[in-house]
Motif scaffolding. Structure first.
Motif, PDB file in Angstrom:
ATOM      1  N   HIS A  55      53.355  40.121   4.756  1.00  0.00           N
ATOM      2  CA  HIS A  55      52.161  39.310   4.528  1.00  0.00           C
ATOM      3  C   HIS A  55      51.195  39.379   5.705  1.00  0.00           C
ATOM      4  O   HIS A  55      49.988  39.551   5.519  1.00  0.00           O
ATOM      5  CB  HIS A  55      52.536  37.854   4.266  1.00  0.00           C
ATOM      6  N   CYS A 109      43.953  37.282   0.002  1.00  0.00           N
ATOM      7  CA  CYS A 109      45.243  37.965  -0.135  1.00  0.00           C
ATOM      8  C   CYS A 109      46.280  37.123  -0.878  1.00  0.00           C
ATOM      9  O   CYS A 109      47.433  37.548  -0.993  1.00  0.00           O
ATOM     10  CB  CYS A 109      45.770  38.354   1.244  1.00  0.00           C
ATOM     11  N   LEU A 110      45.906  35.952  -1.360  1.00  0.00           N
ATOM     12  CA  LEU A 110      46.846  35.094  -2.092  1.00  0.00           C
ATOM     13  C   LEU A 110      47.551  35.809  -3.245  1.00  0.00           C
ATOM     14  O   LEU A 110      48.761  35.656  -3.402  1.00  0.00           O
ATOM     15  CB  LEU A 110      46.137  33.841  -2.602  1.00  0.00           C
ATOM     16  N   PRO A 111      46.875  36.580  -4.089  1.00  0.00           N
ATOM     17  CA  PRO A 111      47.611  37.274  -5.158  1.00  0.00           C
ATOM     18  C   PRO A 111      48.677  38.228  -4.616  1.00  0.00           C
ATOM     19  O   PRO A 111      49.719  38.417  -5.237  1.00  0.00           O
ATOM     20  CB  PRO A 111      46.515  38.056  -5.906  1.00  0.00           C
ATOM     21  N   ASN A 112      48.428  38.785  -3.465  1.00  0.00           N
ATOM     22  CA  ASN A 112      49.405  39.692  -2.875  1.00  0.00           C
ATOM     23  C   ASN A 112      50.655  38.950  -2.415  1.00  0.00           C
ATOM     24  O   ASN A 112      51.751  39.493  -2.444  1.00  0.00           O
ATOM     25  CB  ASN A 112      48.756  40.441  -1.707  1.00  0.00           C
ATOM     26  N   TYR A 113      50.497  37.699  -1.979  1.00  0.00           N
ATOM     27  CA  TYR A 113      51.659  36.912  -1.563  1.00  0.00           C
ATOM     28  C   TYR A 113      52.626  36.708  -2.722  1.00  0.00           C
ATOM     29  O   TYR A 113      53.829  36.585  -2.516  1.00  0.00           O
ATOM     30  CB  TYR A 113      51.238  35.532  -1.043  1.00  0.00           C
ATOM     31  N   LEU A 114      52.099  36.650  -3.923  1.00  0.00           N
ATOM     32  CA  LEU A 114      52.929  36.391  -5.092  1.00  0.00           C
ATOM     33  C   LEU A 114      53.711  37.622  -5.561  1.00  0.00           C
ATOM     34  O   LEU A 114      54.620  37.493  -6.376  1.00  0.00           O
ATOM     35  CB  LEU A 114      52.060  35.861  -6.233  1.00  0.00           C
ATOM     36  N   THR A 115      53.358  38.794  -5.050  1.00  0.00           N
ATOM     37  CA  THR A 115      54.050  40.011  -5.483  1.00  0.00           C
ATOM     38  C   THR A 115      55.341  40.259  -4.723  1.00  0.00           C
ATOM     39  O   THR A 115      56.207  40.966  -5.220  1.00  0.00           O
ATOM     40  CB  THR A 115      53.144  41.244  -5.337  1.00  0.00           C
ATOM     41  N   THR A 117      58.886  39.080  -3.106  1.00  0.00           N
ATOM     42  CA  THR A 117      59.920  38.054  -3.165  1.00  0.00           C
ATOM     43  C   THR A 117      61.160  38.562  -2.447  1.00  0.00           C
ATOM     44  O   THR A 117      61.283  39.761  -2.178  1.00  0.00           O
ATOM     45  CB  THR A 117      60.301  37.698  -4.615  1.00  0.00           C
TER      46      THR A 117
END
Length: 134
Positions: A55, A109-115, A117
């Motif tokens: 991240h 970059c929030l959508p990238n954080y969700l990718t 895990t």
């Protein structure tokens, strides 16, 4: 040497240093250290660190890219409109742009954080049960 261009270049240098602060421990653990068992190499702590590294690297690279774009735009303005460039590209606007980029890039970059895990894998070695995280 206090100028708007140097302020943007300083912001760019700070963003690049942020990339390297997490890359050094990551590269030492994954590429330089050897002889680690799978449970040591893929422990939960290192999985969390790798997630943070992913991240922060993406955010820092995004900041670097946008500061480079801003620098190119300011150079274009200086060449194309030499009489107005002093008014448009001043130090207060440079500070505002730098702060905006440092605040906006983590949000964008929030959508990238969700990718990304952390997945748990069960590993059964002879008489010892362990979990690895990747």
């Amino acid at each position: 040497m206090i100028s708007p261009t140097n302020a943007i270049l300083t912001g760019l240098a700070v963003a690049d240093m942020l990339v390297m602060t997490t890359y050094f421990p990551y590269s030492i653990h994954n590429f330089i250290r050897y002889g680690l068992t799978e449970s040591e190499k893929y422990s939960k702590g290192w999985a969390i660190f790798t997630l943070i590294h992913a991240h922060s690297s993406i955010v820092s690279h995004t900041i670097s890219i946008w500061l480079t774009v801003i620098l190119a735009v300011w150079r274009y303005i200086a060449v194309s409109f030499p009489t107005d460039s002093k008014q448009w590209c001043n130090m207060s606007r440079a500070k505002c742009v730098i702060v905006f980029i440092y605040v906006a890039c983590p949000i964008f970059c929030l959508p990238n954080y969700l990718t990304f895990t952390i997945n748990t894998y069960y590993v059964n070695h002879t008489d010892m049960d362990t979990y690895t995280y990747k």
